[in-house]
Design an enzyme around this catalytic site. Structure first.
Site, short mmCIF file in Angstrom:
data_model
loop_
_atom_site.label_atom_id
_atom_site.label_comp_id
_atom_site.label_asym_id
_atom_site.label_seq_id
_atom_site.Cartn_x
_atom_site.Cartn_y
_atom_site.Cartn_z
N ARG A 164 -28.25 27.71 -52.10
CA ARG A 164 -29.66 27.23 -52.04
C ARG A 164 -30.65 28.40 -52.15
O ARG A 164 -31.69 28.41 -51.51
CB ARG A 164 -29.93 26.45 -50.74
CG ARG A 164 -28.97 25.33 -50.43
CD ARG A 164 -29.12 24.13 -51.38
NE ARG A 164 -28.32 23.01 -50.90
CZ ARG A 164 -27.09 22.72 -51.30
NH1 ARG A 164 -26.51 23.48 -52.22
NH2 ARG A 164 -26.45 21.68 -50.82
N SER A 239 -32.51 17.01 -47.48
CA SER A 239 -32.14 17.83 -46.32
C SER A 239 -33.29 18.76 -45.97
O SER A 239 -33.76 19.52 -46.82
CB SER A 239 -30.92 18.69 -46.64
OG SER A 239 -29.86 17.86 -47.02
N GLU A 335 -35.04 24.32 -45.57
CA GLU A 335 -34.78 24.31 -47.01
C GLU A 335 -36.03 23.86 -47.76
O GLU A 335 -36.31 24.31 -48.87
CB GLU A 335 -33.61 23.35 -47.28
CG GLU A 335 -33.19 23.27 -48.72
CD GLU A 335 -31.96 22.40 -48.91
OE1 GLU A 335 -30.91 22.67 -48.30
OE2 GLU A 335 -32.06 21.44 -49.69
P1 FAD Z 1 -40.83 20.42 -56.11
O1 FAD Z 1 -40.58 19.81 -54.80
O2 FAD Z 1 -42.03 19.97 -56.86
O3 FAD Z 1 -40.91 21.99 -55.93
C1 FAD Z 1 -39.94 22.69 -55.17
C2 FAD Z 1 -40.23 24.19 -55.28
O4 FAD Z 1 -40.03 24.62 -56.62
C3 FAD Z 1 -41.67 24.55 -54.96
O5 FAD Z 1 -41.67 25.81 -54.33
C4 FAD Z 1 -42.35 24.64 -56.31
O6 FAD Z 1 -43.47 25.48 -56.30
C5 FAD Z 1 -41.23 25.17 -57.17
N1 FAD Z 1 -41.26 24.73 -58.58
C6 FAD Z 1 -41.18 23.45 -59.03
N2 FAD Z 1 -41.18 23.44 -60.38
C7 FAD Z 1 -41.28 24.73 -60.78
C8 FAD Z 1 -41.36 25.36 -62.05
N3 FAD Z 1 -41.34 24.67 -63.20
N4 FAD Z 1 -41.47 26.71 -62.08
C9 FAD Z 1 -41.50 27.43 -60.94
N5 FAD Z 1 -41.46 26.90 -59.70
C10 FAD Z 1 -41.34 25.56 -59.64
N6 FAD Z 1 -31.56 19.20 -53.33
C11 FAD Z 1 -30.33 19.68 -53.55
O7 FAD Z 1 -30.15 20.88 -53.82
N7 FAD Z 1 -29.22 18.85 -53.48
C12 FAD Z 1 -29.33 17.55 -53.21
O8 FAD Z 1 -28.32 16.84 -53.18
C13 FAD Z 1 -30.62 17.00 -52.97
N8 FAD Z 1 -30.78 15.70 -52.64
C14 FAD Z 1 -32.02 15.20 -52.37
C15 FAD Z 1 -32.16 13.86 -52.01
C16 FAD Z 1 -33.39 13.32 -51.74
C17 FAD Z 1 -33.52 11.86 -51.35
C18 FAD Z 1 -34.54 14.14 -51.83
C19 FAD Z 1 -35.91 13.56 -51.58
C20 FAD Z 1 -34.43 15.48 -52.17
C21 FAD Z 1 -33.16 16.03 -52.44
N9 FAD Z 1 -33.00 17.39 -52.79
C22 FAD Z 1 -31.74 17.89 -53.04
C23 FAD Z 1 -34.15 18.31 -52.83
C24 FAD Z 1 -34.92 18.28 -54.19
O9 FAD Z 1 -34.75 17.07 -54.86
C25 FAD Z 1 -34.48 19.42 -55.10
O10 FAD Z 1 -34.68 20.66 -54.47
C26 FAD Z 1 -35.26 19.42 -56.43
O11 FAD Z 1 -34.75 20.40 -57.29
C27 FAD Z 1 -36.76 19.63 -56.26
O12 FAD Z 1 -37.36 19.34 -57.52
P2 FAD Z 1 -38.89 19.01 -57.66
O13 FAD Z 1 -39.20 18.96 -59.11
O14 FAD Z 1 -39.23 17.81 -56.88
O15 FAD Z 1 -39.54 20.31 -57.02
P1 NAP Z 2 -21.34 15.24 -46.02
O1 NAP Z 2 -20.44 14.85 -47.14
O2 NAP Z 2 -21.52 14.32 -44.85
O3 NAP Z 2 -20.92 16.66 -45.48
C1 NAP Z 2 -21.67 17.30 -44.43
C2 NAP Z 2 -21.80 18.77 -44.79
O4 NAP Z 2 -20.51 19.35 -44.83
C3 NAP Z 2 -22.47 18.96 -46.13
O5 NAP Z 2 -23.70 19.56 -45.93
C4 NAP Z 2 -21.49 19.80 -46.95
O6 NAP Z 2 -22.03 21.06 -47.36
C5 NAP Z 2 -20.32 20.07 -46.03
N1 NAP Z 2 -19.06 19.64 -46.67
C6 NAP Z 2 -18.51 18.39 -46.63
N2 NAP Z 2 -17.32 18.38 -47.30
C7 NAP Z 2 -17.14 19.64 -47.76
C8 NAP Z 2 -16.12 20.26 -48.53
N3 NAP Z 2 -15.04 19.58 -48.95
N4 NAP Z 2 -16.27 21.57 -48.85
C9 NAP Z 2 -17.36 22.27 -48.45
N5 NAP Z 2 -18.36 21.73 -47.73
C10 NAP Z 2 -18.26 20.43 -47.37
O7 NAP Z 2 -22.79 15.57 -46.63
P2 NAP Z 2 -23.99 14.61 -47.01
O8 NAP Z 2 -25.11 14.94 -46.13
O9 NAP Z 2 -23.54 13.20 -47.17
O10 NAP Z 2 -24.36 15.18 -48.44
C11 NAP Z 2 -23.45 15.08 -49.50
C12 NAP Z 2 -23.77 16.14 -50.53
O11 NAP Z 2 -25.08 15.92 -51.06
C13 NAP Z 2 -23.75 17.54 -49.94
O12 NAP Z 2 -23.20 18.41 -50.89
C14 NAP Z 2 -25.21 17.86 -49.72
O13 NAP Z 2 -25.52 19.23 -49.88
C15 NAP Z 2 -25.89 17.04 -50.83
N6 NAP Z 2 -27.23 16.62 -50.39
C16 NAP Z 2 -28.21 17.56 -50.39
C17 NAP Z 2 -29.50 17.21 -50.02
C18 NAP Z 2 -30.59 18.24 -50.07
O14 NAP Z 2 -31.75 17.87 -49.97
N7 NAP Z 2 -30.27 19.49 -50.23
C19 NAP Z 2 -29.79 15.92 -49.63
C20 NAP Z 2 -28.75 15.00 -49.60
C21 NAP Z 2 -27.46 15.35 -49.99
P3 NAP Z 2 -22.95 21.24 -48.66
O15 NAP Z 2 -24.28 20.68 -48.28
O16 NAP Z 2 -22.97 22.71 -48.82
O17 NAP Z 2 -22.32 20.53 -49.81
#
Ligand code: FAD
Ligand code: NAP
Length: 339
Positions: A164, A239, A335
């Site tokens: 991340r 998250s 995050e």
């Molecule tokens: P924004 O929220 O608009 O911006 C995020 C950041 O990036 C800000 O700092 C902004 O200034 C910057 N930014 C945006 N666009 C640009 C650009 N073109 N150039 C430079 N800077 C820029 N994230 C995960 O990693 N894994 C997941 O599984 C995941 N699941 C999610 C589930 C849900 C329901 C939600 C609501 C969010 C989730 N996210 C997840 C977080 C999010 O969707 C991601 O981080 C996504 O990449 C953000 O994209 P955005 O376009 O909405 O960015």
């Molecule tokens: P989950 O499957 O309930 O697992 C809980 C946590 O344990 C996760 O954060 C994941 O880390 C870790 N994990 C589980 N199984 C693993 C494996 N086999 N090896 C390594 N790490 C493991 O998680 P969840 O909340 O339902 O989310 C599922 C996936 O979607 C995750 O990868 C999570 O990152 C992603 N997600 C991200 C966001 C976001 O906003 N960033 C939101 C929703 C879901 P990791 O997170 O490192 O994978």
């Protein structure tokens, strides 16, 4: 290029926080952006780049220029029998891109199905889910250095990706506009990642023994739909906190005090701890305080039940951090990007 004033951002952030931007402009190509950089207004105002607003928490009106990333386009740069290099405009929907690739039979990002937001924001935190991160398929990033007014091309290595993390959250934070990303995807011999328990369980339930990329994408979509709140119905930004990583020494201490603690091996003899579990142990899962709360299915997700403001969500996040720190001695890092 049209610069608007006093624009509501409520529909442009997935928390649904009602704040205003003093100035707002949508960018559809790099030349418009370079024009914008020459305006006197640009030099006098703070800047915020906005994608889909799905990883942002606004705690106040933005007293500067919000630049919305809207550059579109999907273009094959190169291909051979087994791989394709796809250039994607920053303003393309990330999930739309994943669906396009699954339809074409191109593998690599199927585990990243249903992540909201834009393609251009994907490198910022090196989006990841279910064992796959953007860095696994990213070839390069193109964009504009906002202070120098120059186009920059960064290789994947130059993006300094981590868990991340990327250079765009550090040296290039707030001064680099990503205009496109190029991905390297497989056309055959796909490497599938089904090691996360939830994916494995869905495939088994569906009796799929030799899954393809569409099976994995479908499984991820169904797990996410069953577990995560849809921002269209309940404001959230996914998250809120990152999973912490700890050394083997700290892990042993934690295991002695909390034998059920979930952990996963990470780089450099570090271990990843599930932040959601830590928060749940502190009693926060499903808890609601006024208009804000911790989601009932997923403790890592903070939600806006109605007309919350950003400061209330931040206060909730701070209370959670304090409790986790007190109980486990671990500092949870946010995050979500706070403005
Ligand atoms: P924004 O929220 O608009 O911006 C995020 C950041 O990036 C800000 O700092 C902004 O200034 C910057 N930014 C945006 N666009 C640009 C650009 N073109 N150039 C430079 N800077 C820029 N994230 C995960 O990693 N894994 C997941 O599984 C995941 N699941 C999610 C589930 C849900 C329901 C939600 C609501 C969010 C989730 N996210 C997840 C977080 C999010 O969707 C991601 O981080 C996504 O990449 C953000 O994209 P955005 O376009 O909405 O960015
Ligand atoms: P989950 O499957 O309930 O697992 C809980 C946590 O344990 C996760 O954060 C994941 O880390 C870790 N994990 C589980 N199984 C693993 C494996 N086999 N090896 C390594 N790490 C493991 O998680 P969840 O909340 O339902 O989310 C599922 C996936 O979607 C995750 O990868 C999570 O990152 C992603 N997600 C991200 C966001 C976001 O906003 N960033 C939101 C929703 C879901 P990791 O997170 O490192 O994978």
């Amino acid at each position: 290029m049209h610069i608007e004033e006093n624009v509501s951002l409520a529909s442009l952030n997935t928390f649904g926080i009602e704040v205003k931007a003093k100035y707002f402009v949508s960018i559809y190509n790099e030349s418009d952006l370079l024009e914008l950089l020459k305006l006197p207004l640009w030099k006098s105002q703070p800047v915020l780049i906005l994608g889909g607003g799905s990883n942002i928490l606004f705690t106040r009106d933005f007293d500067g220029i919000v630049v919305q990333s809207c550059i579109k386009g999907l273009e094959i740069q190169e291909e051979n029998e087994s791989e394709v290099w796809l250039r994607v405009g920053a303003g393309e929907s990330w999930h739309g891109l994943v669906m396009h690739c699954v339809d074409k039979g191109w593998g690599g990002i199927e585990n990243l199905s249903l992540i909201p937001g834009t393609a251009g924001a994907a490198p910022i935190q090196n989006i990841g889910a279910y064992g796959v991160e953007l860095k696994d398929v990213l070839e390069s990033v193109d964009g504009v250095h906002l202070e120098q007014g120059t186009h920059l091309h960064l290789s994947a290595e130059e993006c300094q990706f981590g868990y991340r993390e990327s250079i765009f959250k550090h040296q290039l934070q707030k001064i680099f506009f990503i205009s496109s990303i190029t991905l390297r995807l497989t056309k055959r011999n796909h490497i599938l990642h089904t090691e996360y328990g939830a994916i494995h369980d869905v495939l088994e339930r569906r009796n799929i023994r030799t899954p393809g990329i569409r099976d994995v994408s479908d499984a991820v979509i169904s797990i996410r739909r069953s577990k995560l709140p849809d921002p269209a119905e309940l404001g959230n930004a996914g998250s809120f906190f990152k999973n912490p990583t700890v050394s083997d020494v700290v892990l042993e201490r934690l295991k002695r005090a909390h034998p059920a603690i979930p952990y996963y091996p990470f780089d450099n003899q570090q271990f990843k701890i599930a932040a959601g579990w830590l928060i749940e142990q502190c009693g926060w899962k499903g808890k609601r305080i006024g208009s804000v709360g911790v989601h009932v299915n997923q403790s890592l997700v903070l939600v806006n039940y109605g007309r919350a403001n950003g400061k209330e969500i931040l206060q909730l996040a701070n209370s959670i951090q304090r409790d986790v720190e007190q109980r486990f001695g671990i500092t949870l890092k946010m995050e979500v990007n706070i403005f």
